[in-house]
Design a protein around this motif. Structure first.
Motif, PDB file in Angstrom:
ATOM      1  N   GLN A  56       8.886  26.047  35.606  1.00 38.78           N
ATOM      2  CA  GLN A  56      10.212  26.290  36.176  1.00 38.78           C
ATOM      3  C   GLN A  56      11.056  25.031  36.106  1.00 38.78           C
ATOM      4  OE1 GLN A  56       9.050  27.630  40.063  1.00 38.78           O
ATOM      5  NE2 GLN A  56       8.262  29.586  39.311  1.00 38.78           N
ATOM      6  N   GLU A  62      11.675  31.342  35.023  1.00 39.13           N
ATOM      7  CA  GLU A  62      12.574  31.523  36.154  1.00 39.13           C
ATOM      8  C   GLU A  62      11.938  32.486  37.139  1.00 39.13           C
ATOM      9  OE1 GLU A  62      17.131  33.126  37.030  1.00 39.13           O
ATOM     10  OE2 GLU A  62      16.183  33.487  35.088  1.00 39.13           O
ATOM     11  N   LYS A  63      11.842  32.067  38.395  1.00 42.68           N
ATOM     12  CA  LYS A  63      11.285  32.943  39.426  1.00 42.68           C
ATOM     13  C   LYS A  63      12.412  33.637  40.152  1.00 42.68           C
ATOM     14  CE  LYS A  63       7.950  33.155  43.214  1.00 42.68           C
ATOM     15  NZ  LYS A  63       6.889  32.438  43.947  1.00 42.68           N
ATOM     16  N   ILE A  64      12.410  34.967  40.105  1.00 45.00           N
ATOM     17  CA  ILE A  64      13.423  35.765  40.776  1.00 45.00           C
ATOM     18  C   ILE A  64      12.769  36.442  41.962  1.00 45.00           C
ATOM     19  CG2 ILE A  64      15.080  37.653  40.558  1.00 45.00           C
ATOM     20  CD1 ILE A  64      15.277  37.050  37.603  1.00 45.00           C
ATOM     21  N   HIS A  65      13.275  36.145  43.146  1.00 44.42           N
ATOM     22  CA  HIS A  65      12.659  36.630  44.380  1.00 44.42           C
ATOM     23  C   HIS A  65      12.543  38.149  44.359  1.00 44.42           C
ATOM     24  CE1 HIS A  65      11.462  36.583  48.565  1.00 44.42           C
ATOM     25  NE2 HIS A  65      12.386  37.489  48.839  1.00 44.42           N
ATOM     26  N   ASN A  69       8.114  36.259  37.894  1.00 45.04           N
ATOM     27  CA  ASN A  69       8.428  35.115  37.041  1.00 45.04           C
ATOM     28  C   ASN A  69       8.784  35.603  35.637  1.00 45.04           C
ATOM     29  OD1 ASN A  69       7.635  32.564  38.703  1.00 45.04           O
ATOM     30  ND2 ASN A  69       5.952  34.001  39.033  1.00 45.04           N
ATOM     31  N   ARG A  72      12.585  32.372  30.516  1.00 44.53           N
ATOM     32  CA  ARG A  72      14.027  32.169  30.430  1.00 44.53           C
ATOM     33  C   ARG A  72      14.506  32.212  28.994  1.00 44.53           C
ATOM     34  NH1 ARG A  72      16.473  28.246  34.959  1.00 44.53           N
ATOM     35  NH2 ARG A  72      18.260  29.435  34.258  1.00 44.53           N
ATOM     36  N   THR A 136      23.013  33.759  33.108  1.00 46.17           N
ATOM     37  CA  THR A 136      22.335  32.681  33.828  1.00 46.17           C
ATOM     38  C   THR A 136      23.337  31.680  34.397  1.00 46.17           C
ATOM     39  OG1 THR A 136      20.418  32.873  32.341  1.00 46.17           O
ATOM     40  CG2 THR A 136      20.619  30.850  33.636  1.00 46.17           C
ATOM     41  N   THR A 189      19.244  27.813  44.910  1.00 41.34           N
ATOM     42  CA  THR A 189      19.347  29.270  44.926  1.00 41.34           C
ATOM     43  C   THR A 189      20.501  29.751  44.065  1.00 41.34           C
ATOM     44  OG1 THR A 189      18.395  29.367  47.153  1.00 41.34           O
ATOM     45  CG2 THR A 189      19.644  31.286  46.416  1.00 41.34           C
ATOM     46  N   ARG A 192      19.616  29.152  40.508  1.00 39.83           N
ATOM     47  CA  ARG A 192      18.328  29.746  40.148  1.00 39.83           C
ATOM     48  C   ARG A 192      17.455  28.731  39.415  1.00 39.83           C
ATOM     49  NH1 ARG A 192      20.789  35.205  37.739  1.00 39.83           N
ATOM     50  NH2 ARG A 192      19.010  35.046  36.347  1.00 39.83           N
ATOM     51  N   SER A 194      14.415  25.394  40.065  1.00 42.75           N
ATOM     52  CA  SER A 194      13.382  24.904  40.958  1.00 42.75           C
ATOM     53  C   SER A 194      13.949  23.790  41.849  1.00 42.75           C
ATOM     54  CB  SER A 194      12.203  24.355  40.142  1.00 42.75           C
ATOM     55  OG  SER A 194      11.316  23.623  40.971  1.00 42.75           O
TER      56      SER A 194
END
Length: 243
Positions: A56, A62-65, A69, A72, A136, A189, A192, A194
């Motif tokens: 990341q 990319e980790k999307i809540h 994961n 990208r 993005t 956040t 997006r 880390s």
């Protein structure tokens, strides 16, 4: 973190990096769940997440809540163009990016009143510009101007920059300060990225010929996709005499 755990997370990151670069996992594709990957590599979830954090931070994953994961899309590198002859801070990039803007009338925070040399609790206009590369988020720019230099009626997003430039006296001096730091949680956040990925933090202050600060800009540029270039044209005495 022990040496064995550290080496294991680097080994996992290296294997996933290879699978991404070889096309086994393609851009936009969701990786197996963290539980599945932890089982596959025979490690704890914490070690697996530590390995993913490396990717990341490199901008590969990319980790999307709530979703997982994702690999990208390749990041587009941009260059912020600074210096005395630079265009306005919201357009000072060498790469075309889609831009959105939102204007809000606020009571100036203490760090902004110091930049604009305004009394505490002064009213001003904040314009938040967000650049996007495709879908993005790419960078953030907070532009602050004294309330009397802001449009009286909110223009459309694409007209904000033009309206501000028309109302603001042309600056006679521009100071830019660049530093590197970790993003705030809010910035991480919004972009997006880390929280461990360093960002370039650029503060730009424009002053007119009366000494009044007419604009302050705070730009946040993720370090994995941006750099800054400042160019100064110098004229020697000899060149000046030959003109």
């Amino acid at each position: 973190m022990t040496a064995s755990v550290s080496s294991r997370r680097h080994a996992i990151a290296a294997d996933l990096r290879h699978q991404i670069s070889s096309g086994h996992f393609k851009a936009g594709e969701c990786l197996p769940s963290e539980a599945q990957l932890a089982t596959c590599y025979a490690v704890s979830t914490a070690t697996l997440r530590s390995a993913l954090a490396l990717l990341q931070g490199e901008g590969l994953v990319e980790k999307i809540h709530g979703k997982g994961n994702f690999v990208r899309q390749p990041l587009r590198k941009i260059t912020y163009a600074g210096g005395a002859a630079a265009p306005a801070s919201w357009t000072g990039f060498f790469a075309p990016l889609r831009m959105t803007a939102r204007a809000t009338n606020i009571e100036a925070p203490s760090h902004v009143t110091a930049l604009l040399k305004l009394p505490p609790h002064s009213s001003l206009t904040e314009v938040l510009f967000t650049t996007h590369d495709g879908k993005t988020p790419h960078s953030l720019a907070h532009i602050y101007v004294p309330h009397d230099l802001a449009p009286t009626t909110p223009p459309l997003s694409e007209q904000i920059a033009v309206s501000l430039a028309d109302l603001r006296p042309p600056p006679s001096e521009v100071q830019e300060r660049v530093g590197a730091r970790l993003p705030t949680q809010q910035e991480a956040t919004a972009l997006r990225i880390s929280p461990s990925l360093a960002v370039l933090s650029l503060t730009r202050v424009a002053t007119d010929d009366t000494g009044r600060v007419v604009e302050a800009a705070l730009l946040i540029l993720p370090g994995d996709r941006a750099d800054a270039l400042f160019t100064t044209s110098l004229m020697t005495e000899e060149r000046g005499l030959n003109k």
